[in-house]
Structures are given as C-alpha cells and as structure tokens.
Write an enzyme that holds these catalytic residues in place. Structure first.
Site, PDB file in Angstrom:
ATOM      1  N   PHE A  50      81.384  49.049   9.197  1.00  0.00           N
ATOM      2  CA  PHE A  50      81.569  49.281   7.769  1.00  0.00           C
ATOM      3  C   PHE A  50      82.471  48.264   7.075  1.00  0.00           C
ATOM      4  O   PHE A  50      82.394  48.112   5.855  1.00  0.00           O
ATOM      5  CB  PHE A  50      82.155  50.681   7.550  1.00  0.00           C
ATOM      6  CG  PHE A  50      81.314  51.790   8.105  1.00  0.00           C
ATOM      7  CD1 PHE A  50      80.072  52.087   7.556  1.00  0.00           C
ATOM      8  CD2 PHE A  50      81.741  52.525   9.196  1.00  0.00           C
ATOM      9  CE1 PHE A  50      79.278  53.100   8.074  1.00  0.00           C
ATOM     10  CE2 PHE A  50      80.965  53.538   9.727  1.00  0.00           C
ATOM     11  CZ  PHE A  50      79.723  53.834   9.164  1.00  0.00           C
ATOM     12  N   THR A  52      84.145  44.630   5.827  1.00  0.00           N
ATOM     13  CA  THR A  52      83.494  43.454   5.265  1.00  0.00           C
ATOM     14  C   THR A  52      84.274  42.181   5.572  1.00  0.00           C
ATOM     15  O   THR A  52      85.462  42.224   5.920  1.00  0.00           O
ATOM     16  CB  THR A  52      83.374  43.578   3.735  1.00  0.00           C
ATOM     17  OG1 THR A  52      84.686  43.580   3.154  1.00  0.00           O
ATOM     18  CG2 THR A  52      82.631  44.855   3.338  1.00  0.00           C
ATOM     19  N   GLY A 117      94.260  42.463  -1.686  1.00  0.00           N
ATOM     20  CA  GLY A 117      93.716  42.732  -3.008  1.00  0.00           C
ATOM     21  C   GLY A 117      94.661  42.516  -4.164  1.00  0.00           C
ATOM     22  O   GLY A 117      94.305  42.784  -5.316  1.00  0.00           O
ATOM     23  N   ILE A 122      88.302  37.889  -3.235  1.00  0.00           N
ATOM     24  CA  ILE A 122      87.682  36.878  -2.377  1.00  0.00           C
ATOM     25  C   ILE A 122      86.172  37.033  -2.534  1.00  0.00           C
ATOM     26  O   ILE A 122      85.612  38.097  -2.232  1.00  0.00           O
ATOM     27  CB  ILE A 122      88.108  37.072  -0.908  1.00  0.00           C
ATOM     28  CG1 ILE A 122      89.629  36.959  -0.776  1.00  0.00           C
ATOM     29  CG2 ILE A 122      87.407  36.057  -0.006  1.00  0.00           C
ATOM     30  CD1 ILE A 122      90.170  37.533   0.515  1.00  0.00           C
ATOM     31  N   ARG A 264      87.524  61.189  15.914  1.00  0.00           N
ATOM     32  CA  ARG A 264      88.581  61.620  14.993  1.00  0.00           C
ATOM     33  C   ARG A 264      88.014  62.502  13.891  1.00  0.00           C
ATOM     34  O   ARG A 264      88.537  63.585  13.605  1.00  0.00           O
ATOM     35  CB  ARG A 264      89.242  60.383  14.390  1.00  0.00           C
ATOM     36  CG  ARG A 264      90.274  60.671  13.310  1.00  0.00           C
ATOM     37  CD  ARG A 264      90.537  59.424  12.499  1.00  0.00           C
ATOM     38  NE  ARG A 264      89.333  58.971  11.814  1.00  0.00           N
ATOM     39  CZ  ARG A 264      89.181  57.778  11.253  1.00  0.00           C
ATOM     40  NH1 ARG A 264      90.145  56.900  11.329  1.00  0.00           N
ATOM     41  NH2 ARG A 264      88.058  57.461  10.649  1.00  0.00           N
ATOM     42  N   TYR A 327      98.030  49.553  20.710  1.00  0.00           N
ATOM     43  CA  TYR A 327      97.518  50.642  19.866  1.00  0.00           C
ATOM     44  C   TYR A 327      98.093  51.961  20.348  1.00  0.00           C
ATOM     45  O   TYR A 327      98.001  52.279  21.545  1.00  0.00           O
ATOM     46  CB  TYR A 327      96.001  50.742  20.016  1.00  0.00           C
ATOM     47  CG  TYR A 327      95.176  50.133  18.917  1.00  0.00           C
ATOM     48  CD1 TYR A 327      94.651  50.933  17.910  1.00  0.00           C
ATOM     49  CD2 TYR A 327      94.891  48.777  18.902  1.00  0.00           C
ATOM     50  CE1 TYR A 327      93.846  50.390  16.917  1.00  0.00           C
ATOM     51  CE2 TYR A 327      94.091  48.228  17.925  1.00  0.00           C
ATOM     52  CZ  TYR A 327      93.566  49.046  16.927  1.00  0.00           C
ATOM     53  OH  TYR A 327      92.777  48.502  15.944  1.00  0.00           O
TER      54      TYR A 327
END
Length: 409
Positions: A50, A52, A117, A122, A264, A327
């Site tokens: 998902f 980009t 952002g 971009i 999750r 992680y």
C-alpha cells in the site's frame, strides 16, 4: 492531497540502470511493472502493498533487503517537488540522466528525505534499478538464545557488501508465533518435518524451546555469489552453536513480516491492540537496550493494571557496521480499558523514552510524524530546529503544507 493518479513510469534508462517514476505509484504496482521488464527496485518495506514511492522518500524508508540494495536514500537519485512557491528540481529538470555523485552543494533529494509532507509534494523521482537476480534462496539457523543470535548477526555484518540480502533474528516469542502460523503442509512437507524433528531430537538437550531463536536469511545474486554466502552462513552457524534449519523456515520468517499487519487488524476484533515500533541501536548497546525496553513495557502494563499478560517481542531486521535496526512488538488486551488507543500510545511513548535512554535512536525508518514529535528535542538542538523552521518559511511561507510533522511540529 491524494497522489494516487501520479502512478506512471515516465522513462526507463536501461543503460544507466535508472527509472523515472511518478510518486503516487504503490510499491506493489512498481515492483510488478519493473519485474515485467526484467528488473527489481531492491526496496521491499513491510508496507510495500500500500505504501508509495513518494511516501518512502518523505519518511526516509528502509526495506528488508537493505543489506544488498541499500535504504531509500541510496536508491533515489533525483526528485521533483512542487511547493507553494513553485517547482524544485536539480540536474536537467530532474528528468534526464542522473549522476552517480556530484559536488554541487546541498542536494534536493537529501532535503526531501524525511520531510514528511512539510515542505512540498514529491511528484516524481529517478531511482536505481537492478536486473532480476539469477538466484533467490532462503535459509534459516536455529540458535540457543538471543545472545547467540546477536553474535551471529554481528559476524554476518562483518561480511560487508557480501552479506546476504536479508538477515533477521527473531526472538523466541516471535519465532514460536511464526511456527504456529505455518499453513497446512503437503505430504513432502510432512516428510521433511519428521526428518527435522528426528534431527532436532538429537539436539533436544541443547536447544530449549523457551529460549532458542531463529535467524531467517534471504539470498539474492549470481549463482556463485549465493553459493558462497550460503557456505558462509553454515560456517557462522557452526561457530555460534547453531543448527541450519532449511529454506522452509527461512521463507516463512520472511513472509511473516507481511502477515503481521493483517494479524494486528484481525486481533482488534477480539479485543487485542498491537503495534510495532523500531529503532537503530549500536552494537555496544543493543543487548541492554532490548532487555531494558522489554522490562519497561512490562512495567508500564503492570502499573496500569491492564487485563491479561502482554505479548512483548522483538526482532533484528537490518544489519550495519555500527549496529542494527530492532523492531519491538507490543500487544495488549483492551477489554474494559477506557480509551485504549490513548493508553497504548502512552505505553509506546514510555518505551521510546527508555530506548533513547539506553542509547537507541528515536526512529530507524518509521519516521516521526506527530506522535513522536515531542521527543525531537532529544534529536535536534534548539538552534538546528530554528534552521529547519526558517527553511520551511523559505519554501512554504504561507504554511500551505502545515501538517506539523517531525522537525516542523
């Protein structure tokens, strides 16, 4: 602003091994497009389905195959940006041949990395591409405990550019979770499992089920390169008392990364809230940082008298000369808990403070956003923050891009 229509491949330069791509294309679409042309982009974040290209740049992302292809800052060569004051570009309108290296002052791509952002949109980027590797293989190594896993990982990191594409160390909890999620096996899979079980029984007194950990390994490259790497992994596994467990576990461990996000969301329907957070930590501090952060998470859960027992687990995901990316995963039962998202955020914030105290970074690649921005005083000096704010005023004086993320919060 939705950039999903900015999803075109503008130009491929096969001789220079670059491609110019609009920023709104998802990782999954970009991978499929380039694979159909015989190329890989080398960047595989957990969110690839998902997320980009523009998002990867804006958050300064990292992928699972960083060992071989580098992070997003090594992959991106040029960017084009729209700000409230106009277009930003460098070198041939940001549209022509890119350069391997230049010395022309501050470069635009670095400026946009991690901007989240706040400076502009971009619109496209020139990125590196590679021919699809000749060979792709998986392997896994079972080690006695997490300390052995860390020593194994450090030795792998010393291989430098010859490291396998991905090497991950799953702690005991995460390894057992991955094994519990394995799909129904085929007949041959059953035969192989019985063989591994028999082999494992020979070492049962050496490997404790509640302590052993797993290294999952992905190889990509030429036949000779992969063969050499696989031999090196066996040598290092033997050095650290490990048992090579084969490609099935290695592949499952790699694929588990993609599945966790769906687990999750599924778990929330049953009253469990879970999320991950990551950090870079030097080799000299990694063992203590992991131990103390897990301890802090348990204490925060206990202090709030939350129901049940939390699931606290971690894995090492990217290897560097200086240290590793770690992680953490934290899962709690929120049955009867008031404002569970707020409670979870408070616990994560406490864990982040512990990570910083123990010598870890605020983030390795997830970025800062709004949630972690209160901790940015631990990252940037007050004077440097003013530099960033003045830069913001220069490129966006009307604060059109007022998202207030990261350094611009």
């Amino acid at each position: 602003v939705d950039t999903k229509l900015l999803n075109k491949i503008l130009a491929i330069n096969e001789e220079d091994s670059t491609v110019h791509v609009q920023s709104g294309i998802t990782g999954g679409d970009l991978v499929r497009e380039m694979q159909s042309r015989g190329y890989t982009i080398g960047h595989e974040p957990d969110s690839i389905e998902f997320s980009t290209l523009g998002g990867w740049i804006a958050t300064k992302a990292s992928g699972m195959k960083q060992n071989k292809y580098g992070n997003i800052e090594q992959i991106v060569k040029e960017v084009r940006v729209i700000t409230s004051t106009g277009k930003l570009w460098q070198h041939n309108n940001g549209d022509g041949s890119s350069f391997g290296r230049v010395s022309t002052g501050t470069d635009l791509a670095s400026l946009m990395m991690g901007s989240e952002g706040s400076l502009g949109i971009i619109t496209s980027a020139v990125i590196k591409i590679w021919r699809i590797p000749e060979v792709k293989e998986y392997d896994s190594v079972i080690l006695h405990n997490f300390e052995d896993g860390l020593r194994f990982a450090k030795d792998v990191s010393k291989l430098g550019l010859l490291k396998p594409a991905s090497v991950r160390i799953l702690d005991n909890t995460q390894f057992r979770l991955g094994q519990a999620m394995k799909p129904k096996e085929t007949f041959m899979g059953s035969v192989k499992r019985q063989y591994m079980k028999a082999l494992g029984n020979l070492f049962a007194d050496q490997f404790k089920s509640d302590e052993m950990v797993c290294a999952t390994i992905t190889f990509e490259g030429s036949k000779d390169e992969v063969l050499w790497q696989m031999r090196q992994m066996k040598v290092l596994a033997s050095k650290h008392g490990g048992l090579c467990a084969g490609s099935e576990i290695g592949r499952a461990g790699y694929d588990l990364t993609y599945a966790i996000a769906y687990i999750r969301d599924f778990a929330m329907t049953y009253g469990f809230l879970a999320e991950s957070f990551e950090t870079f930590v030097p080799w000299s501090k990694v063992k203590t940082m992991i131990r103390e952060t897990k301890k802090r998470l348990r204490q925060e859960h206990q202090d709030r008298a939350l129901p049940g027992n939390p699931i606290i687990t971690c894995r090492v995901t990217q290897l560097y000369d200086e240290g590793v990316c770690v992680y953490f995963y934290f899962c709690m039962n929120f049955e009867g808990v008031q404002s569970p998202s707020s409670v979870f955020a408070q616990i994560e914030l406490a864990a982040r403070k512990e990570i910083l105290f123990q010598g870890g970074s605020l983030s390795h690649h997830h970025g800062i956003g709004k949630h972690r921005s209160p901790l940015m005083s631990n990252v940037n000096s007050a004077e440097l923050k003013q530099v960033f704010l003045k830069l913001k005023d220069a490129v966006d004086p009307a604060n059109v891009f007022g998202v207030r993320n990261g350094s611009y919060a």
